[in-house]
Design an enzyme around this catalytic site. Structure first.
Site, PDB file in Angstrom:
ATOM      1  N   GLN A  98       0.832  -1.206   0.000  1.00  0.00           N
ATOM      2  CA  GLN A  98       0.000   0.000   0.000  1.00  0.00           C
ATOM      3  C   GLN A  98       0.869   1.259   0.000  1.00  0.00           C
ATOM      4  O   GLN A  98       1.784   1.395   0.805  1.00  0.00           O
ATOM      5  CB  GLN A  98      -0.922   0.048   1.218  1.00  0.00           C
ATOM      6  CG  GLN A  98      -1.903   1.208   1.082  1.00  0.00           C
ATOM      7  CD  GLN A  98      -2.829   1.382   2.263  1.00  0.00           C
ATOM      8  OE1 GLN A  98      -2.371   1.739   3.349  1.00  0.00           O
ATOM      9  NE2 GLN A  98      -4.113   1.144   2.071  1.00  0.00           N
ATOM     10  N   CYS A 128      -6.525   7.596   4.709  1.00  0.00           N
ATOM     11  CA  CYS A 128      -5.910   7.862   6.013  1.00  0.00           C
ATOM     12  C   CYS A 128      -6.406   9.197   6.572  1.00  0.00           C
ATOM     13  O   CYS A 128      -6.327  10.234   5.902  1.00  0.00           O
ATOM     14  CB  CYS A 128      -4.389   7.872   5.875  1.00  0.00           C
ATOM     15  SG  CYS A 128      -3.575   8.216   7.452  1.00  0.00           S
ATOM     16  N   LYS A 169      -8.146   2.506  -2.044  1.00  0.00           N
ATOM     17  CA  LYS A 169      -8.877   2.449  -0.764  1.00  0.00           C
ATOM     18  C   LYS A 169      -9.233   3.871  -0.329  1.00  0.00           C
ATOM     19  O   LYS A 169      -8.352   4.725  -0.232  1.00  0.00           O
ATOM     20  CB  LYS A 169      -8.012   1.745   0.282  1.00  0.00           C
ATOM     21  CG  LYS A 169      -8.742   1.502   1.596  1.00  0.00           C
ATOM     22  CD  LYS A 169      -8.039   0.421   2.411  1.00  0.00           C
ATOM     23  CE  LYS A 169      -8.712   0.194   3.745  1.00  0.00           C
ATOM     24  NZ  LYS A 169      -8.440   1.269   4.711  1.00  0.00           N
ATOM     25  N   ASN A 229     -16.058  -1.984   3.617  1.00  0.00           N
ATOM     26  CA  ASN A 229     -15.178  -2.022   4.799  1.00  0.00           C
ATOM     27  C   ASN A 229     -15.770  -1.115   5.883  1.00  0.00           C
ATOM     28  O   ASN A 229     -16.378  -0.104   5.585  1.00  0.00           O
ATOM     29  CB  ASN A 229     -13.765  -1.559   4.401  1.00  0.00           C
ATOM     30  CG  ASN A 229     -12.852  -1.311   5.589  1.00  0.00           C
ATOM     31  OD1 ASN A 229     -12.368  -0.198   5.788  1.00  0.00           O
ATOM     32  ND2 ASN A 229     -12.609  -2.329   6.388  1.00  0.00           N
ATOM     33  N   GLY A 230     -15.554  -1.509   7.130  1.00  0.00           N
ATOM     34  CA  GLY A 230     -15.968  -0.702   8.277  1.00  0.00           C
ATOM     35  C   GLY A 230     -16.907  -1.465   9.196  1.00  0.00           C
ATOM     36  O   GLY A 230     -18.022  -1.820   8.803  1.00  0.00           O
ATOM     37  N   ARG A 254     -10.442  -4.266  12.305  1.00  0.00           N
ATOM     38  CA  ARG A 254     -10.424  -4.444  13.755  1.00  0.00           C
ATOM     39  C   ARG A 254     -11.174  -5.686  14.213  1.00  0.00           C
ATOM     40  O   ARG A 254     -10.823  -6.269  15.243  1.00  0.00           O
ATOM     41  CB  ARG A 254     -10.988  -3.178  14.421  1.00  0.00           C
ATOM     42  CG  ARG A 254     -10.057  -1.978  14.232  1.00  0.00           C
ATOM     43  CD  ARG A 254     -10.755  -0.688  14.562  1.00  0.00           C
ATOM     44  NE  ARG A 254     -11.872  -0.466  13.648  1.00  0.00           N
ATOM     45  CZ  ARG A 254     -12.792   0.482  13.805  1.00  0.00           C
ATOM     46  NH1 ARG A 254     -12.720   1.282  14.844  1.00  0.00           N
ATOM     47  NH2 ARG A 254     -13.769   0.629  12.923  1.00  0.00           N
TER      48      ARG A 254
END
Ligand SMILES: Cc1cc2nc3c(=O)[nH]c(=O)nc-3n(C[C@H](O)[C@H](O)[C@H](O)COP(=O)(O)O)c2cc1C
Length: 367
Positions: A98, A128, A169, A229-230, A254
């Protein structure tokens, strides 16, 4: 049933099959990049689960910061020691490198180098939320200008051989999801292979709520795969996210710290919700592998705490472990806590440390 719903049902019906790409047959479940957490030791450990049948489709390295110049080979190797092993973990799962930066040319040159060194694919980080990164023209700040997304993706795409995917991403947007369709189209127009979207805005950071439904805007505006995602922490979350977003490919971050076996569970393998002795044993193994790879005790302790901190919301037993360990200033007492039986999370003596993994050449500390 909508075509998006049927795409999920088709993927789910063949969920035991590990799709290496989001548009391949089977179910695609990627392990998310998490700086300071998902280093090569973590990637190796997780992809080794189930005797190498972890259910993980793909890993992505922690981000490599690209500024004005092309990054150095040793920086790429430090972030992704798997480059010296065919770009794969020991269990054979591919690891994309990445890159994070705002300038097309150095991003392209860095991507070309990563591909030359053996990266099976490149992932570009436009998600980010760190203030210092954003203030220096990197990460989610690029989302404010979709033309820049297109320019960077297109430069990277042109620099990397066509058989290596270039994934992108992002978050939903900087302060809302109004421009998500435009951003997604920019990533596709630049030649991105697929788009992974963390269903939060930059301004939200990690605060709730996650907005899976908003992902439909990216999906409906493009033809390439959109990976959700998330907050995907359980098998049920995957189903609910698919219903709300229409996505059928997923990235899990996570959630893997609380449920390292989630990828296997999602594929229908019989795995208990939480098996405290096995969970503790895995943490022991994590520390042993970090140390075998040369990580200083303090770094290993820091990463152990970080794992437990991120895993704590999943189960009271994990939270209890985190509460017990977070005050430890040394590794030894933390390991003793991991080994000591406790009524809520009975422990058992750790297994002997396994031999150093094949890629144990790089420091295990945060890049
Ligand atoms: C500690 C931490 C570090 C992260 N580092 C990265 C990173 O290096 N690159 C990236 O694209 N995303 C990074 N993320 C974001 C995750 O990849 C993911 O998008 C986010 O955590 C939401 O997914 P989750 O709810 O499954 O964790 C990081 C997240 C956390 C919590």
């Amino acid at each position: 049933m909508s075509s998006a719903g049927s795409a999920f049902e088709a993927a789910w019906a063949r969920r035991e099959r590990v799709a290496p790409r989001p548009d391949a047959p089977g179910l695609f479940l990627a392990l998310a990049p998490m700086d300071g957490v998902t280093d090569w030791v973590y990637r190796d450990l997780l992809t080794d689960l189930g005797e190498g049948r972890s259910g993980i489709s793909l890993c992505v390295s922690e981000f490599v910061r690209v500024t004005r110049d092309r990054v150095q080979p040793q920086v790429l190797r430090r972030h992704c020691p798997e480059l010296d092993h065919g770009g794969r973990t020991r269990a054979g799962v591919e690891v994309f490198v990445q890159l994070l930066g705002g300038e097309p040319e150095p991003m392209a040159r860095s991507a070309a180098l990563a591909a030359e060194l053996g990266a099976p694919g490149i992932d570009i980080n436009f998600g980010c939320p760190a203030k210092t990164v954003n203030d220096h023209d990197g990460g989610a700040t690029i989302l404010k200008t979709p033309q820049r997304v297109e320019a960077i993706v297109s430069a990277v795409r042109r620099a990397v051989p066509l058989d290596r995917p270039v994934s992108v991403k992002i978050r939903l947007g900087w302060d809302g999801s109004e421009r998500l369709a435009e951003i997604a189209r920019a990533a596709e127009a630049g030649g991105g292979s697929w788009l992974t979207v963390h269903a939060r805005t930059r301004l939200q950071l990690y605060r709730p709520p996650v907005d899976w439904a908003a992902l439909a805007k990216a999906r409906e505006a493009t033809r390439f795969p959109v990976v959700a995602n998330g907050d995907l922490c359980t098998v049920d979350d995957l189903r609910r996210c698919a219903e709300q977003s229409g996505c059928h490919a997923f990235m899990i971050g996570r959630g893997s710290m609380g449920r390292p076996w989630l990828f296997r569970q999602a594929r229908g393998h019989a795995e208990p919700e939480l098996d405290p002795p096995r969970y503790r044993e895995l943490l022991h193994e994590y520390v042993a592998r970090m140390q075998a790879g040369g990580a200083p005790e303090r770094a290993a302790l820091g990463r152990l705490k970080q794992w437990l901190r991120l895993g704590a919301p999943a189960f009271a037993e994990v939270d209890a472990l985190f509460q017990a360990i977070k005050g430890c200033a040394e590794l030894e007492p933390a390991l003793a806590i991991l080994s000591s039986p406790d009524p809520r999370a009975p422990g058992r003596p750790p297994r002997r440390a396994s031999p150093a993994p094949a890629v144990a050449t790089a420091p295990a500390s945060a890049p």
